[in-house]
Design an enzyme around this catalytic site. Structure first.
Site, PDB file in Angstrom:
ATOM      1  CG  ASP A 182      -2.244  -0.980   0.874  1.00 41.71           C
ATOM      2  OD1 ASP A 182      -2.202  -1.644   0.019  1.00 41.71           O
ATOM      3  OD2 ASP A 182      -2.599  -1.769   2.588  1.00 41.71           O
ATOM      4  N   GLY A 183       1.892   1.101   0.698  1.00 41.22           N
ATOM      5  CA  GLY A 183       2.911   2.345   0.554  1.00 41.22           C
ATOM      6  C   GLY A 183       3.366   2.571  -1.131  1.00 41.22           C
TER       7      GLY A 183
END
Lengths: 311, 311, 311, 311
Positions: free
Chosen positions: C75-76
């Site tokens: 997700d980062g």
């Protein structure tokens, strides 16, 4: 018990009054903290009788000289006063200035009656247990080598500070693996501290006379990390993993932040010397009053129903 | 301690094996519950040695005849077995059939080794405290007049049943007013019960050896009704108000629902006789294992980070 | 839609493969981040076709050149990729490397089939709204004078950092006073961010297509501070009081910490340009899968009951 | 909009005043509920102008006759009034009698000014969405065969009633499996209902204008069952398993309990016709006021600090 000496911490005006009263009415020796002694002497030479301590060595001897501690302030003042006594702690009579604290049931308006009845006794006491915390440096050659244990009356916190990496703390209880805390951090709290930071992090409220240790995560990165309460006889070890990417920070009763590097650990267990604080009524009544008044616990609007479950 | 007699509850096949084993290998007298005795005798006259109890009076004498209780089943079986002993309780060796329970650390696969080592001793024990509950009817002339106290090992619950009116329960602790519970109900739980219904209602998980009583609201109609934990020495009184619009219902370890009318009360305190249950390793290790395996406590996916707080 | 160009972020080996595939099979222009371009060119001159951007000005023009973004990471990586587009955002196809993320439903094992079907279309999209955040300095003469707005896809956090003073943040919603946050801090989150930090702080899980803004306190110093969800059309203002004793810290999707002094404020509202991310199945299915696999949401041991409420 | 007719529900004295005022000052036709018409006519023949409805058929036509609904009572009265309109709902002006409700921002003290300004317009409206719920009997031959849909403004609840078996409800969202609810039950709530039962069960507070459906478990038998919020466009299906050991009970806005047998299901989605309720200020301001006054949301004692984190 014969309280011959006495120690005061707190607000100025009420301080001068209580010092004077202890001296003149009760013929007791009075100790105050150094800063206050300076203030009193600046005001009037009358206060020459007031004693203090001037170095760490004298602090260590305080418990041999003080039979009763009077605190004037909030819970923070009680925390501070307790921290002066690494060994046995004399009874503490905690006055609040202004609003009621969780440990300060007495109001200064009635200080004479209150202290009179304390000095006469018998009084009801809450025995508040403290945690003793050792920081074990990975760099140190043997355990317990470098640093003094720190006593906390509320809690020790290990958090990630301003690191953008989550903490990753490995926790052990008497050598059994408990869990790995991934999140903002962990609070290890006494039951006295259950109404402080642990509560903000979602912990239960625990009567201070329940013997136990609260293990409360701070913003855990897991849905199922319900707070845990452990028996008071255990030893907890919180380890920063050797491969940890960030540092962790320990703080003790909200102060004295210490950095924990990869490999460092914090070891806690119950300290042998609790802090006896005087009760206004009794331990249960004072506790319930403090959570009602201080936290608005279960405060609701009284409802006028106009139908089945009219919410 | 010399365990001469023995009592079994639970699943059929493993039951016949353990009965036989206790008789043949250990020369012990064996008691089983009436229904099981019937089953065994139907199967083979071999089981003529198996004894049971036939009325309430014999149940009351069980503790004089039984030195060791073996349960075969889940936590519910332990609750049931404990309920047979109103006074002193012999040690209980709880086997799970299938999945691990919070009180059942032993697997039947290893029943021989396990029971052998229990009979040899020493064994590690968790002393589980029980609550004794009195229903006090407003209609009764004197307190404690009408109904027998009920012992619970997990919890007593007071709820609104299917009433569409919220409960409105006035709670007292040693005569101090605690709070008024407005909501679906209230759970008064032992620390053993902290992983049962109290947990579902949001209570903390408490090690069974922490001496305390959990006071956990069920769906309270207030934002600030955090669960509370009280010392084990208190007496709690939960009162249905005289002007209550609906009835409340008490249930005891999830069973024996009793209606409480307006004016009725429930009074609880710690029972003098705890339930000793055998540990697989020790109390802390067994407890931690049960919350990991049984509740997936703080189970997380292991994460591969690719940035600061990659959530 | 004709995807002519393409942008990649992430892991090395899969990167070379996808670059090559886009180029050779799909005849598309490929952009990668500067660091990756360097790596590719070091490896082989074959990768001369790969383009990048070299300064802030080129970043601002990216959306005119890129029709499809492929992220390789967690997700980062999606957060980072989204942050490159201050205005309109091209569709993002998020591949996870290893474990599934909340925004990364695709596995690189199947990158060809997956990208093929994306390029053919139609594809199901989750439109993820972003918050635009302005830091308003008290020292600045007019609002919006000094600092660029910052876009967040998950959340903006205001916390006390390592200050031992609790935050004391005054919050307004469209000029209505909301509350004063006293505690560790406050999270203002999108619904995409509801499974990130807001969840750790106790917020609900919200489907990313629910239009709303989460207002979640961090360890609030009050029992009754339940998280709040506000409509997406509001403007929120979080003010550090003029008499604040400590600084506060803002951070944006877990990064870019900025100090907020007394008198400074943070103003947030929904950004006009959402981030379209490709779905594996559809928005609801992907969301449910991510909370099951990523968070073990409501994962329970299957139970074999042996009695009424055998817990 | 021309409000010609008018409908009243509620308390007696204020009712006679508003009926008279609507008639004499505003020349409007007035409808009241049957019971109230009887009361008014008993008092004075003056009230002959007041109309009512006498059977289910007339109720179904109410929306063709009523342009404005005035409720006098708490939220329960608004729930009841809304339930009279299965299709389009005229604007509702909700007066509280006594304490403020979540949907009743107006005080009867100022009924003239308030109704005057409503009749003049423009007024600010909160559009409150309702859920339509179908009970699907396993015994029925085709879906939707037997029972009328039921509209709820707050929530539909499925619980275990007084059964000692936990519910075991299989939940689907648009045919995707969501989860199996094992516990006391499940609340499916509108955002208007987020301050009612869902809140007691631990759900977030959601502004009534956020389009969404709350999915909140009641005392779930799992640590990780965080409440969920889904988009308003989904269809939810809650199924009692075919092998369920106990019955489940559905109730609708806290009333109309219906038993669900094994194999029965409840299907819910957003109803096409929302309930427009008049605002005192605007939707956000009214909402914030109601959670402050009605729930003491984030009410704290103002603190005088005397040390770092003096809790």
């Amino acid at each position: 018990m014969n309280y011959r000496r006495n120690h005061q911490i707190g607000d100025y005006k009420i301080q001068t009054m209580t010092c004077r009263w202890f001296r003149e009415q009760k013929k007791l020796e009075v100790y105050v903290e150094p800063r206050v002694q300076d203030e009193l002497l600046t005001e009037a030479s009358y206060f020459n009788f007031v004693q203090t301590w001037r170095d760490e060595k004298e602090v260590l001897l305080l418990h041999t000289k003080v039979d009763l501690v009077v605190t004037l302030g909030g819970d923070g003042t009680v925390l501070w006063a307790a921290s002066m006594f690494k060994g046995p702690v004399p009874p503490v009579v905690p006055f609040s200035l202004g609003s009621l604290g969780f440990m300060t049931p007495f109001y200064t308006e009635h200080y004479k009656e209150c202290l009179d009845s304390v000095l006469k006794g018998p009084i009801s006491i809450t025995l508040r247990h403290r945690l003793q915390c050792h920081v074990i440096r990975d760099a140190a050659k043997n355990e317990y080598e470098t640093e003094e244990p720190i006593l906390v009356l509320n809690e020790v916190t290990i958090d990630r500070g301003i690191s953008s990496y989550l903490t990753n703390l490995e926790c052990y209880c008497d050598d059994s693996f408990v869990t790995c805390v991934q999140g903002d951090g962990l609070i290890i709290s006494t039951t006295s501290g259950s109404t402080a930071y642990s509560l903000a992090a979602g912990g239960s409220m625990v009567h201070p006379q329940v013997p136990g240790i609260l293990f409360t995560p701070i913003c855990p990165h897991s849905l199922s990390f319900r707070p845990l309460i452990l028996p008071e006889h255990v030893t907890l070890r919180v380890q920063v993993p050797f491969n940890s990417r960030g540092h962790a920070w320990a703080s003790f009763d909200g102060k004295d932040r210490k950095q924990l590097a990869a490999g460092d650990a914090l070891v806690c267990n119950m300290a042998p010397w609790p802090v006896p604080t005087a009760c206004l009524v009794d331990s249960t009544n004072d506790f319930l009053r403090s959570i009602h008044e201080g936290l608005h616990w279960n405060l609701r609007k009284t409802q006028s129903f106009d139908g089945p479950r009219d919410s």
